[in-house]
Scaffold this active site. Structure first.
Site, PDB file in Angstrom:
ATOM      1  N   TYR A  23       0.728  -1.215   0.067  1.00 43.73           N
ATOM      2  CA  TYR A  23      -0.063  -0.003  -0.086  1.00 43.73           C
ATOM      3  C   TYR A  23       0.836   1.024  -0.111  1.00 43.73           C
ATOM      4  O   TYR A  23       2.004   1.393  -0.498  1.00 43.73           O
ATOM      5  CB  TYR A  23      -1.258   0.116   1.235  1.00 43.73           C
ATOM      6  CG  TYR A  23      -2.234   0.833   1.027  1.00 43.73           C
ATOM      7  CD1 TYR A  23      -3.002   0.773  -0.307  1.00 43.73           C
ATOM      8  CD2 TYR A  23      -2.502   1.966   1.966  1.00 43.73           C
ATOM      9  CE1 TYR A  23      -3.886   1.826  -0.461  1.00 43.73           C
ATOM     10  CE2 TYR A  23      -3.530   2.729   1.660  1.00 43.73           C
ATOM     11  CZ  TYR A  23      -4.118   2.836   0.346  1.00 43.73           C
ATOM     12  OH  TYR A  23      -5.104   3.781   0.162  1.00 43.73           O
TER      13      TYR A  23
ATOM     14  N   ARG B 146      -8.349  10.855  -8.770  1.00 39.80           N
ATOM     15  CA  ARG B 146      -7.636  11.561  -7.707  1.00 39.80           C
ATOM     16  C   ARG B 146      -7.141  10.558  -6.903  1.00 39.80           C
ATOM     17  O   ARG B 146      -7.371  10.085  -5.569  1.00 39.80           O
ATOM     18  CB  ARG B 146      -8.734  12.414  -6.761  1.00 39.80           C
ATOM     19  CG  ARG B 146      -7.765  13.403  -6.009  1.00 39.80           C
ATOM     20  CD  ARG B 146      -8.666  13.890  -4.586  1.00 39.80           C
ATOM     21  NE  ARG B 146      -9.020  12.896  -3.876  1.00 39.80           N
ATOM     22  CZ  ARG B 146      -8.314  12.232  -2.776  1.00 39.80           C
ATOM     23  NH1 ARG B 146      -6.969  12.489  -2.948  1.00 39.80           N
ATOM     24  NH2 ARG B 146      -8.697  11.083  -2.199  1.00 39.80           N
TER      25      ARG B 146
ATOM     26  N   LYS C 183      -6.165  -1.913  -1.437  1.00 39.77           N
ATOM     27  CA  LYS C 183      -7.184  -2.043  -0.044  1.00 39.77           C
ATOM     28  C   LYS C 183      -7.658  -3.187   0.459  1.00 39.77           C
ATOM     29  O   LYS C 183      -7.860  -3.736   1.462  1.00 39.77           O
ATOM     30  CB  LYS C 183      -8.153  -0.796  -0.447  1.00 39.77           C
ATOM     31  CG  LYS C 183      -7.924   0.436  -0.389  1.00 39.77           C
ATOM     32  CD  LYS C 183      -7.844   1.165   0.830  1.00 39.77           C
ATOM     33  CE  LYS C 183      -7.490   2.562   0.781  1.00 39.77           C
ATOM     34  NZ  LYS C 183      -7.578   3.266   1.860  1.00 39.77           N
TER      35      LYS C 183
ATOM     36  N   GLU D 154     -13.452   4.860  -3.434  1.00 36.17           N
ATOM     37  CA  GLU D 154     -11.753   5.178  -3.325  1.00 36.17           C
ATOM     38  C   GLU D 154     -11.432   6.196  -4.374  1.00 36.17           C
ATOM     39  O   GLU D 154     -11.624   6.061  -5.363  1.00 36.17           O
ATOM     40  CB  GLU D 154     -10.854   3.982  -3.296  1.00 36.17           C
ATOM     41  CG  GLU D 154     -10.760   3.199  -2.155  1.00 36.17           C
ATOM     42  CD  GLU D 154     -10.247   3.921  -0.892  1.00 36.17           C
ATOM     43  OE1 GLU D 154      -9.330   4.833  -1.033  1.00 36.17           O
ATOM     44  OE2 GLU D 154     -10.368   3.701   0.065  1.00 36.17           O
ATOM     45  N   ASP D 155     -10.982   7.317  -3.783  1.00 40.01           N
ATOM     46  CA  ASP D 155      -9.978   8.424  -4.623  1.00 40.01           C
ATOM     47  C   ASP D 155     -10.960   8.762  -5.881  1.00 40.01           C
ATOM     48  O   ASP D 155     -10.359   8.916  -6.996  1.00 40.01           O
ATOM     49  CB  ASP D 155      -8.664   7.564  -5.229  1.00 40.01           C
ATOM     50  CG  ASP D 155      -7.818   7.191  -4.203  1.00 40.01           C
ATOM     51  OD1 ASP D 155      -7.872   7.964  -2.975  1.00 40.01           O
ATOM     52  OD2 ASP D 155      -6.772   6.641  -4.271  1.00 40.01           O
TER      53      ASP D 155
ATOM     54  N   ASP E  62     -13.513   6.112   2.176  1.00 33.64           N
ATOM     55  CA  ASP E  62     -12.617   5.827   3.135  1.00 33.64           C
ATOM     56  C   ASP E  62     -11.805   7.274   2.921  1.00 33.64           C
ATOM     57  O   ASP E  62     -11.288   7.679   4.142  1.00 33.64           O
ATOM     58  CB  ASP E  62     -11.513   4.691   2.545  1.00 33.64           C
ATOM     59  CG  ASP E  62     -10.594   4.458   3.677  1.00 33.64           C
ATOM     60  OD1 ASP E  62     -10.809   4.415   4.633  1.00 33.64           O
ATOM     61  OD2 ASP E  62      -9.245   4.194   3.201  1.00 33.64           O
ATOM     62  N   ASP E  63     -11.858   8.026   1.917  1.00 32.28           N
ATOM     63  CA  ASP E  63     -11.080   9.056   1.799  1.00 32.28           C
ATOM     64  C   ASP E  63     -11.764  10.316   2.959  1.00 32.28           C
ATOM     65  O   ASP E  63     -11.098  11.086   3.358  1.00 32.28           O
ATOM     66  CB  ASP E  63     -10.899   9.996   0.305  1.00 32.28           C
ATOM     67  CG  ASP E  63     -10.320   8.893  -0.260  1.00 32.28           C
ATOM     68  OD1 ASP E  63      -9.339   8.429  -0.246  1.00 32.28           O
ATOM     69  OD2 ASP E  63     -11.042   8.537  -1.342  1.00 32.28           O
TER      70      ASP E  63
ATOM     71  N   ASN F  50      -0.427  11.801   1.250  1.00 27.60           N
ATOM     72  CA  ASN F  50       0.517  10.560   0.503  1.00 27.60           C
ATOM     73  C   ASN F  50       0.188  10.801  -1.081  1.00 27.60           C
ATOM     74  O   ASN F  50      -0.227  11.459  -1.395  1.00 27.60           O
ATOM     75  CB  ASN F  50      -0.553   9.353   0.622  1.00 27.60           C
ATOM     76  CG  ASN F  50      -0.721   8.972   2.106  1.00 27.60           C
ATOM     77  OD1 ASN F  50       0.405   8.760   2.856  1.00 27.60           O
ATOM     78  ND2 ASN F  50      -1.909   8.555   2.574  1.00 27.60           N
TER      79      ASN F  50
END
Length: 648
Positions: A196, A249, A267, A339-340, A362-363, A504
């Site tokens: 990850y 993103r 993930k 995610e993202d 999650d973000d 990150n």
């Protein structure tokens, strides 16, 4: 052309009487099923009525002797002996003809060694080697699971480049699933940065170049109108967790399009290793609507749609079809983790489907929960309560606003004050400066709750001096924005400034651990999104914490699954944060840590899962009844184990 009525047999390859490459099967059981083949015209009709091998239009079972001396050939005849026709070079004559891609359905022999779900490599016992036709396919040595782990870690440590380690781990996952997860569980602190963040960021950037075999479902605009059909192409039917991205993103790296698949894959590896969710119950998905990344569009190795990103109605319709298809295929209780996604889509999707599906971003929510846990734990080091602090965020996107809102919810819960009042001590800075009420008309809707009364300010150092925060949180995705002046300003205002540089990968972190400790003269309580090595300053060693979402989402997901929750509620996120904060020991605090070590992450995940499940039952959102008496023990019992199974 041949018509195939369902086949169920395994294989050495052979050539039938028509010169068509097919599969044959030696079976240790009493019989084999043989496929019915019909010669076909180009138009798809049967040639000559029932010419060829026609077995009443269905499969017939042919009894075989237990000595396995016979083989069932697909043309319906029993072949004896081992005389295989020499057909070297014949395929060249058939390259332009249509062929049937015959497939294996039962793992045995050569195919067993290439089935990642059941392969054990050199760990197969003598009995298993006899029963499953492995003699001669493996060296004679039998190696334990533990020795396999030791050998793999030795090999991985030989690589100097992190991406090479990542690729070695992905190759292992495709060869031997249980060895992959045992390796990851037993060496989680060393391998987490490999599978990850930060390495997964580089893997996504180069995904087209390193792509070898699919690890999830790619759903593009080409599949619009038939997504449910595409979902059925995935071999597993009992799916409990889907992690989905559209790649717009990725971490702090921007639009990586279809190559964002590395994120869902990574993930879900952690869902299994850290949270104990069965690998077969996990489905990584990438929604490909194109990319606005010119470099990728011009890259000959890019694996996604070569077009600009679809937006508006086309995008919304594709996502809606996907969400509906998932629910139809897998039921009400399947967890869909976003995610993202870019800010404008992430908030809209969460709001739109939060009341109809079991969804989690999650973000927005995972990051918020893990950061809140760190802040709750930090109170043991600085004293007071969350309500006593003043918070300043650099970054007002998904992560920043999500964290801010969860902090406000926890303050409201602890002090019993209205949520609007709890927000007053939380300030956000975006690319245009401090978010203040005079900007309210031009702000995106998710930023408006944080527009407080104050004069406009642009420079972060000036904002710090004016707002006088006790907590500084970076979620900007822009590296080195916590400059020496900023950190020194925080240190001048606070005896123990709390500084969280969360962006990150490592290159995008607002500051390094060394910079935070040095510029604050060793007084900062520091945590980051990506891992940093311990720092020595004036004779003292500081161990930086990592506010990694991996602390939260695996246990959070397990809690939802084991309770059969049908919706996610904010109070579940608060419960997860409080459970994680409770795992920080005095020994951790003595090192300046506000998070526990990852070495005990499965137990931590079990405790988080129990707290989340308890809240689901309390809120009436759980469907698995009755509620277990001991939720922690139940969580542990639900966890996947990577130990090898013994085969008959």
């Amino acid at each position: 052309m041949l018509s195939l009525n369902r086949c169920s047999f395994l294989s050495n390859s052979g050539i039938n009487g028509s010169g068509i490459t097919v599969q044959r099967h030696r079976v240790p059981a009493a019989y084999v099923r043989v496929a019915c083949l019909r010669p076909m015209n180009a138009g798809g009709t049967t040639k000559g009525g029932d010419m060829g091998v026609v077995m009443d239009g269905a499969l017939k079972e042919i009894q075989l002797s237990h000595d396995n001396s016979a083989m069932a050939d697909v043309d319906g005849e029993l072949a004896t002996g081992s005389g295989v026709k020499d057909v070297y070079g014949e395929d060249c004559d058939l390259e332009d003809q249509l062929a049937t891609p015959w497939s294996v359905s039962v793992a045995s022999g050569y195919s067993l060694l290439r089935d990642p779900h059941h392969n054990k490599g050199l760990a197969f016992s003598e009995k298993e080697r006899d029963a499953h036709y492995l003699r001669g396919l493996l060296p004679p040595t039998i190696v334990s699971h533990e020795i396999q782990v030791k050998k793999m870690m030795h090999n991985i440590r030989q690589y100097q480049v992190p991406l090479q380690k990542y690729m070695a781990m992905m190759d292992l996952q495709e060869m031997n699933e249980r060895l992959f997860y045992k390796l990851l569980i037993d060496n989680v602190e060393e391998l987490l940065p490999v599978v990850y963040t930060p390495t997964v960021g580089e893997a996504c950037q180069k995904y087209g170049s390193i792509f070898r075999r699919p690890q999830g479902l790619f759903i593009s605009l080409k599949e619009k109108g038939r997504i449910r059909e595409v979902l059925k192409n995935w071999p597993e039917r009992n799916i409990q967790v889907i992690v989905v991205t559209d790649g717009e993103r990725i971490l702090g790296l921007g639009d990586l399009g279809c190559q964002g698949m590395g994120i869902p894959v990574g993930k879900l590896s952690l869902y299994t290793a850290l949270g104990g969710v069965r690998p077969s119950a996990c489905l990584p998905v990438t929604i490909d609507v194109g990319t606005n990344n010119e470099k990728l569009l011009n890259d000959e190795f890019y694996i996604g749609l070569r077009q600009r990103r679809a937006t508006g109605q086309d995008y919304a319709e594709l996502l809606h079809e996907f969400m509906c298809a998932v629910k139809q295929n897998y039921g009400e209780r399947v967890l869909i983790q976003f995610e993202d996604f870019a800010n404008h889509n992430a908030f809209d999707l969460l709001a739109k489907y939060g009341t109809t599906h079991l969804v989690f971003n999650d973000d927005i929510q995972g990051t918020a929960s893990v950061v809140l846990a760190g802040l709750i734990a930090a109170q043991k080091l600085v004293g007071g309560s969350l309500a006593d602090h003043r918070y300043l965020f650099l970054g007002a996107g998904e992560a920043g606003t999500g964290i801010a809102e969860l902090i406000a919810l926890e303050i409201s819960k602890q002090t019993n004050v209205p949520l609007d009042l709890a927000r007053q001590n939380i300030w956000l800075v975006d690319s245009k400066g401090l978010i203040v009420s005079s900007r309210k008309e031009t702000l995106q809707h998710f930023k408006k709750p944080w527009a407080h009364e104050h004069g406009p300010l642009q420079n972060l150092v000036d904002v710090v001096k004016a707002i006088r925060p006790t907590v500084l949180i970076g979620t900007s995705g822009v590296g080195r924005t916590f400059t020496k002046e900023v950190v020194e300003a925080m240190a001048s205002l606070n005896e123990k400034p709390i500084i969280l540089a969360l962006s990150n990968p490592t290159s995008q972190s607002e500051c390094t651990a060394q910079e935070a400790y040095r510029w604050s003269e060793g007084r900062a309580i520091f945590a980051s999104g990506s891992p940093f090595a311990p720092v020595e300053y004036e004779g003292k060693v500081f161990v930086p914490g990592q506010a990694n979402n991996a602390y939260i989402f695996p246990g959070f997901g397990l809690g939802l699954i084991m309770s059969g929750a049908i919706r996610v509620h904010d109070n579940m996120l608060l419960a997860a944060s409080e459970a994680l904060a409770a795992e920080v020991t005095q020994e951790n605090f003595d090192k300046g840590l506000i998070y526990p070590p990852f070495s005990n992450i499965r137990m931590i995940s079990a405790n988080i899962a129990a707290s989340v499940a308890a809240k689901a039952y309390e809120l009436g959102l759980a469907t698995r009844l009755p509620q277990p008496v001991d939720l922690v023990k139940f969580a542990e019992s639900c966890m996947y184990s990577p130990a090898y199974r013994n085969y008959r």
